[in-house]
Design a protein around this motif. Structure first.
Motif, PDB file in Angstrom:
ATOM      1  N   ALA A 183       7.574   3.258  -2.165  1.00 42.74           N
ATOM      2  CA  ALA A 183       8.186   3.856  -3.359  1.00 42.74           C
ATOM      3  C   ALA A 183       9.705   3.967  -3.225  1.00 42.74           C
ATOM      4  O   ALA A 183      10.413   4.117  -4.219  1.00 42.74           O
ATOM      5  N   GLU A 184      10.209   3.896  -1.980  1.00 44.47           N
ATOM      6  CA  GLU A 184      11.657   4.015  -1.757  1.00 44.47           C
ATOM      7  C   GLU A 184      12.374   2.668  -1.836  1.00 44.47           C
ATOM      8  O   GLU A 184      13.588   2.621  -1.678  1.00 44.47           O
ATOM      9  N   LEU A 185      11.626   1.593  -2.059  1.00 41.90           N
ATOM     10  CA  LEU A 185      12.247   0.262  -2.092  1.00 41.90           C
ATOM     11  C   LEU A 185      12.573  -0.152  -3.526  1.00 41.90           C
ATOM     12  O   LEU A 185      11.868   0.230  -4.465  1.00 41.90           O
ATOM     13  N   SER A 186      13.621  -0.956  -3.679  1.00 48.42           N
ATOM     14  CA  SER A 186      13.913  -1.549  -4.989  1.00 48.42           C
ATOM     15  C   SER A 186      12.918  -2.698  -5.220  1.00 48.42           C
ATOM     16  O   SER A 186      12.200  -3.102  -4.284  1.00 48.42           O
ATOM     17  N   GLY A 187      12.894  -3.229  -6.457  1.00 47.42           N
ATOM     18  CA  GLY A 187      11.963  -4.318  -6.770  1.00 47.42           C
ATOM     19  C   GLY A 187      12.150  -5.517  -5.856  1.00 47.42           C
ATOM     20  O   GLY A 187      11.182  -6.080  -5.333  1.00 47.42           O
ATOM     21  N   GLY A 188      13.409  -5.887  -5.633  1.00 49.71           N
ATOM     22  CA  GLY A 188      13.691  -7.045  -4.782  1.00 49.71           C
ATOM     23  C   GLY A 188      13.287  -6.801  -3.336  1.00 49.71           C
ATOM     24  O   GLY A 188      12.735  -7.679  -2.671  1.00 49.71           O
ATOM     25  N   MET A 189      13.552  -5.572  -2.847  1.00 51.68           N
ATOM     26  CA  MET A 189      13.181  -5.246  -1.459  1.00 51.68           C
ATOM     27  C   MET A 189      11.666  -5.230  -1.298  1.00 51.68           C
ATOM     28  O   MET A 189      11.133  -5.698  -0.286  1.00 51.68           O
ATOM     29  N   ALA A 190      10.968  -4.696  -2.315  1.00 53.42           N
ATOM     30  CA  ALA A 190       9.499  -4.660  -2.251  1.00 53.42           C
ATOM     31  C   ALA A 190       8.949  -6.081  -2.195  1.00 53.42           C
ATOM     32  O   ALA A 190       8.005  -6.370  -1.446  1.00 53.42           O
ATOM     33  N   LYS A 191       9.550  -6.968  -2.983  1.00 54.11           N
ATOM     34  CA  LYS A 191       9.109  -8.361  -2.984  1.00 54.11           C
ATOM     35  C   LYS A 191       9.306  -8.978  -1.599  1.00 54.11           C
ATOM     36  O   LYS A 191       8.455  -9.699  -1.084  1.00 54.11           O
ATOM     37  N   ARG A 192      10.456  -8.685  -0.986  1.00 50.76           N
ATOM     38  CA  ARG A 192      10.717  -9.215   0.356  1.00 50.76           C
ATOM     39  C   ARG A 192       9.726  -8.648   1.373  1.00 50.76           C
ATOM     40  O   ARG A 192       9.246  -9.362   2.256  1.00 50.76           O
ATOM     41  N   ALA A 193       9.459  -7.333   1.244  1.00 46.86           N
ATOM     42  CA  ALA A 193       8.494  -6.724   2.166  1.00 46.86           C
ATOM     43  C   ALA A 193       7.110  -7.358   1.968  1.00 46.86           C
ATOM     44  O   ALA A 193       6.389  -7.616   2.938  1.00 46.86           O
ATOM     45  N   GLY A 194       6.775  -7.629   0.696  1.00 43.47           N
ATOM     46  CA  GLY A 194       5.503  -8.304   0.410  1.00 43.47           C
ATOM     47  C   GLY A 194       5.472  -9.687   1.020  1.00 43.47           C
ATOM     48  O   GLY A 194       4.442 -10.136   1.549  1.00 43.47           O
ATOM     49  N   ALA A 206      -7.437   8.942  -8.755  1.00 49.50           N
ATOM     50  CA  ALA A 206      -6.091   8.517  -9.150  1.00 49.50           C
ATOM     51  C   ALA A 206      -5.517   7.527  -8.139  1.00 49.50           C
ATOM     52  O   ALA A 206      -4.923   6.508  -8.515  1.00 49.50           O
ATOM     53  N   GLU A 207      -5.736   7.807  -6.854  1.00 46.89           N
ATOM     54  CA  GLU A 207      -5.175   6.928  -5.824  1.00 46.89           C
ATOM     55  C   GLU A 207      -5.827   5.541  -5.867  1.00 46.89           C
ATOM     56  O   GLU A 207      -5.139   4.512  -5.911  1.00 46.89           O
ATOM     57  N   ILE A 208      -7.164   5.544  -5.897  1.00 46.62           N
ATOM     58  CA  ILE A 208      -7.857   4.242  -5.893  1.00 46.62           C
ATOM     59  C   ILE A 208      -7.633   3.514  -7.223  1.00 46.62           C
ATOM     60  O   ILE A 208      -7.456   2.294  -7.250  1.00 46.62           O
ATOM     61  N   GLY A 209      -7.611   4.278  -8.334  1.00 46.04           N
ATOM     62  CA  GLY A 209      -7.361   3.666  -9.644  1.00 46.04           C
ATOM     63  C   GLY A 209      -5.991   3.004  -9.680  1.00 46.04           C
ATOM     64  O   GLY A 209      -5.841   1.873 -10.151  1.00 46.04           O
ATOM     65  N   PHE A 227       0.853  -1.201   0.000  1.00 45.15           N
ATOM     66  CA  PHE A 227       0.000   0.000   0.000  1.00 45.15           C
ATOM     67  C   PHE A 227       0.889   1.252   0.000  1.00 45.15           C
ATOM     68  O   PHE A 227       1.672   1.462   0.930  1.00 45.15           O
ATOM     69  N   ASP A 228       0.722   2.069  -1.043  1.00 42.48           N
ATOM     70  CA  ASP A 228       1.589   3.245  -1.229  1.00 42.48           C
ATOM     71  C   ASP A 228       1.542   4.230  -0.077  1.00 42.48           C
ATOM     72  O   ASP A 228       2.503   4.931   0.194  1.00 42.48           O
ATOM     73  N   SER A 229       0.369   4.320   0.564  1.00 43.08           N
ATOM     74  CA  SER A 229       0.189   5.378   1.565  1.00 43.08           C
ATOM     75  C   SER A 229       0.681   4.960   2.948  1.00 43.08           C
ATOM     76  O   SER A 229       0.639   5.756   3.878  1.00 43.08           O
ATOM     77  N   LEU A 230       1.128   3.709   3.086  1.00 41.62           N
ATOM     78  CA  LEU A 230       1.600   3.224   4.388  1.00 41.62           C
ATOM     79  C   LEU A 230       3.097   2.927   4.327  1.00 41.62           C
ATOM     80  O   LEU A 230       3.621   2.576   3.272  1.00 41.62           O
ATOM     81  N   THR A 231       3.764   3.039   5.474  1.00 38.70           N
ATOM     82  CA  THR A 231       5.191   2.694   5.521  1.00 38.70           C
ATOM     83  C   THR A 231       5.332   1.172   5.417  1.00 38.70           C
ATOM     84  O   THR A 231       4.340   0.439   5.494  1.00 38.70           O
ATOM     85  N   VAL A 232       6.590   0.746   5.284  1.00 41.13           N
ATOM     86  CA  VAL A 232       6.843  -0.694   5.133  1.00 41.13           C
ATOM     87  C   VAL A 232       6.314  -1.467   6.341  1.00 41.13           C
ATOM     88  O   VAL A 232       5.616  -2.465   6.196  1.00 41.13           O
ATOM     89  N   TRP A 233       6.617  -0.986   7.555  1.00 41.67           N
ATOM     90  CA  TRP A 233       6.171  -1.760   8.729  1.00 41.67           C
ATOM     91  C   TRP A 233       4.639  -1.735   8.837  1.00 41.67           C
ATOM     92  O   TRP A 233       4.043  -2.739   9.239  1.00 41.67           O
TER      93      TRP A 233
END
Lengths: 237, 254
Positions: A132-143, B114-117, A87-93
């Motif tokens: 948004a600050e994570l690389s692809g690999g880091m995002a995958k790990r966070a996921g 935009a956010e939800i999309g 979720f973009d609006s939340l931090t990793v933790w």
């Protein structure tokens, strides 16, 4: 643990699933392979309840999955999405602890999130970053950390190595295998990557023309005729 | 037969659309449990607090321009003295809610869609479902309630700033006495003028949030899909506000 019987799904006149029968036992790691457009993601969405099948049944611990039983199923379920889907609006933790925060104080949820991040090889310094600050690999790990945060009984992995270079892909495969073995969770992996199948899977099922064309242990797949064309490192797209 | 068939199809499609939106609004407003207080708080800030500068500036310049217009127009029939009363009534009844609503539509409907999309095309909505969270309750309900509660407040603040804009121009450039201007503004303003404007604000807030959420959740794949959803949300919200304003003005004042 999960049984799929006679699952049909069409979009307009085009049948995508044409009678899928599949069963996954407790603690088993099943890989579902197949070319693009064979309905792997549709199968997944049917299990999650995001798409309603036209016919057939999905059973969870012997009971049909429907509106009444699905919440209990989802509560024991974790999933790693192809693009991580943090979720973009939340931090990793906050992402990792998303479900935990709904039933425990933030401090406790954060501690568990940091522990799970460490399990996937991410240090505590990543906890307060935005996705948004994570690389692809880091995002995958966070996921992956989010998928295992609540100690699920069933974990789904949707194309876990897509978009990663071979070294990172190998690391993710190794992590997934380790987590599945360690937790004893049932794992269902949808993939094109035969290296993933060999590392993660106990069993492999080939989805072709809307049906399971072959189903057997990973140790036997090198000798299975229907898989002959797919035994390179990656399935043809 | 073809025109009849086409008319029938259009009527059915319209009815289906109205029904779907009505159910969407009802689900968004009344499925309150569990209520995600953190998400609601974040939306109060996003929709309300962060819209304050744009709504305030719009109201300030509108009030100031209105004072100039009424003064020059009123001079044609020796009625320049009505500037304070007309600015106050015009801002509170009509311009405050409508322009405030339109500015919120431009800022908020676009950002929600935009956010939800984007969440939809990057599977974040599916991720919510797998985390046992109903996207309606987590995404839509907090936005609907936050917009419905904060837009009237924005309208109220905008009314005050708009009247202040008129007062500034009236006293600094049109030769009005400061105290007399404010006394005249208050003397002709009735409670219902203010209440009706705030009620309009609540309806406009709901329209803005519904359009943002509706089009965001129906966004097509890819950046182009999100772009189309955003555009549709802003256009629908703006037209919806103007249409609702006409209906509400008729209901409140006829």
């Amino acid at each position: 643990m999960i049984q799929i019987a006679g699952l049909h799904k069409s979009f307009g006149a085009k049948p995508v699933l044409a009678g899928v029968d599949l069963a996954v036992g407790q603690g088993e790691s099943l890989c579902v392979i197949g070319q693009s457009g064979t309905g792997k993601s549709v199968l997944l969405k049917c299990i999650l309840g995001l798409t309603a099948p036209d016919a057939g049944q999905i059973l969870w611990q012997g009971k049909p999955l429907d509106a009444a039983t699905r919440p209990a199923f989802l509560a024991r379920f974790g999933m790693l999405f192809q693009g991580a889907a943090l979720f973009d609006s939340l931090t990793v933790w906050q992402n990792v602890a998303f479900r935990l925060r709904q039933r425990m104080p933030d401090r406790q949820a954060r501690a568990i999130a940091i522990e799970k991040l460490a399990r996937v090889g991410l240090g505590p310094e990543t906890a307060d970053l935005m996705p948004a600050e994570l690389s692809g690999g880091m995002a995958k790990r966070a996921g992956l950390a989010r998928a295992i945060a609540d100690d699920p009984a069933v974990i789904f992995f949707d194309e876990p190595t897509t978009g990663l270079d071979p070294i990172r892909a190998r690391r993710i495969n190794g992590l997934i295998r380790g987590i599945v073995t360690e937790t004893g969770a049932t794992a269902i992996t949808i993939t094109h990557d035969m290296a993933s199948v060999r590392t993660i899977g106990d069993r492999v099922a080939l989805l072709q023309d809307g049906r399971i064309a072959w189903d057997g242990p990973v140790s036997r797949m090198d000798h299975a005729a229907p898989l002959a064309g797919f035994l390179g490192n990656t399935l043809p797209l | 037969m073809k025109p009849v068939r086409l008319t029938g199809r259009a009527a059915l499609s319209l009815t289906r659309g109205i029904g779907a939106v009505t159910l969407f609004v009802a689900r968004g407003l009344f499925r309150l449990r569990p209520f995600y207080a953190r998400a609601f708080g974040a939306q109060l800030v996003q929709i309300g607090w962060l819209s304050l500068p744009v709504v305030g500036l719009t109201a300030l310049f509108t009030g100031a321009a209105l004072a100039l217009q009424i003064h020059s127009g009123g001079a044609r029939f020796q009625a320049s003295d009505v500037v304070p009363a007309i600015v106050a009534i015009g801002m509170v009844r009509e311009l405050g809610p409508v322009l405030g609503g339109l500015m919120v539509a431009a800022r908020v409907a676009s950002s929600i869609a935009a956010e939800i999309g984007t969440m939809k095309v990057t599977e974040q909505i599916d991720a919510l479902v797998t985390l046992s969270t109903d996207p309606m309750r987590w995404l839509v309900t907090p936005r609907l309630w936050a917009a419905m509660l904060t837009v009237p407040l924005l309208v109220g603040v905008g009314d005050i700033i708009g009247i202040a804009g008129g007062w500034l121009v009236g006293t600094q450039s049109l030769g009005f006495n400061s105290v007399a201007y404010l006394a005249n503004s208050a003397a002709y303003l009735e409670r219902w003028d203010v209440v009706s404007g705030l009620l309009k604000g609540a309806v406009f807030g709901l329209i803005v949030a519904v359009c943002g959420c509706w089009f965001g959740l129906r966004s097509d794949r890819g950046a182009a899909g999100v772009g189309r959803a955003t555009k549709s949300a802003v256009v629908a919200a703006a037209v919806g506000i103007l249409a609702a304003n006409f209906v509400l003005t008729g209901l409140f004042f006829e």
